[in-house]
Design a protein around this motif. Sequence first.
Motif: not given
Length: 340
Positions: A244-259
């Motif tokens: 879970t990335y919360e630092e790329v931009h203050p208003d953008i949250t990225l979540e990557c799920r690896q399976i």
Amino acid sequence: DDEIAEEREKIVSSTENPKAEEIAEVIRDAMHIATSPSSSSTTHHRHEDEQPPVVSEPSFLKKSETITVEQVQTIPDAAWTRRLDDPFKDHREFGVGFVEAISLIGVGYRMWRHVRKERAAGGLPVIDPLVSWKVGPILGAPIGGIGAGNIGRGYRGEFLKFQMTPGSVVDSHPVSADQFSAFVEFEKTPKPVPRGHKNKHVGKKNVTVLNSSKNTNKNMQDWNWGLKGNKTTYSSLFPRAWTTYEEVHPDITLECRQITPFIPGNYKESSYPAGIFVWRVENTGDSPASVSLMFSFQNGLGYDDGDNLAGHENTLFKTGLAGDSTKSVVGIAMHHRVPH
């Protein structure tokens, strides 16, 4: 080993091979769960008496009746979780004391003779006690890893520790070209700005490599390797991992799920070094934004001696039903020439 390598070559090199369609079916099934409409980033409030949305059983969950979207998205309590900038304490390498060393002299001598014999014959010893692989505490959940090869992942975002050739010596250094990157641009809004509308990020662009480790490739110094990791969290419980990335931009949250497709009761397909990455993007601000994700991957097996050779080839492939994005897979087949 030759049979395994031959089988993998057939799968990778031929999109007409039935096994390629089987792998594509596993990927489609996994994507069906991960991209179900109920799993979108839109906020959904459910009443207490309302049942969780149920996803139909994919073919690789043979022993499960149903699975909910919450079960796929939720990070288990037993998962190994770390922030990317977690300052690990120094780890001491395994060693033996004086008494243990005396008792192991005979074993050490026999292993030394084995290594000498294998190298004299032009081969590589399966076990070489004289070579120490100083990887360090950086590894996360791998892609594959049950029998027929794997691609290692570092919890900071690295692709490393490839072992795609059975019996090969593992090269643990990260491949700098194998990365996820994110582009964020906030769109312009009409003027005057409505009262109460936060517009401080409008028109700003940001491109970031989603990897907090240091770049070691001089040819890629112009890439933005500025991810600090202080607001990014990694969790892992094989065969899945979450970042879970919360630092790329203050208003953008990225979540990557690896399976890694793990098929109960099916060792053969579970052994393939295959993986799926599912991304969720959330805009918590008031301004609309354009977010793009880029995946770059070098045609190689993770070691310079073979990856830098000529003769590699990339081709486009398509499987499934044409025109139906929910039942088709489009991608790049990488044909790699393995040196002998």
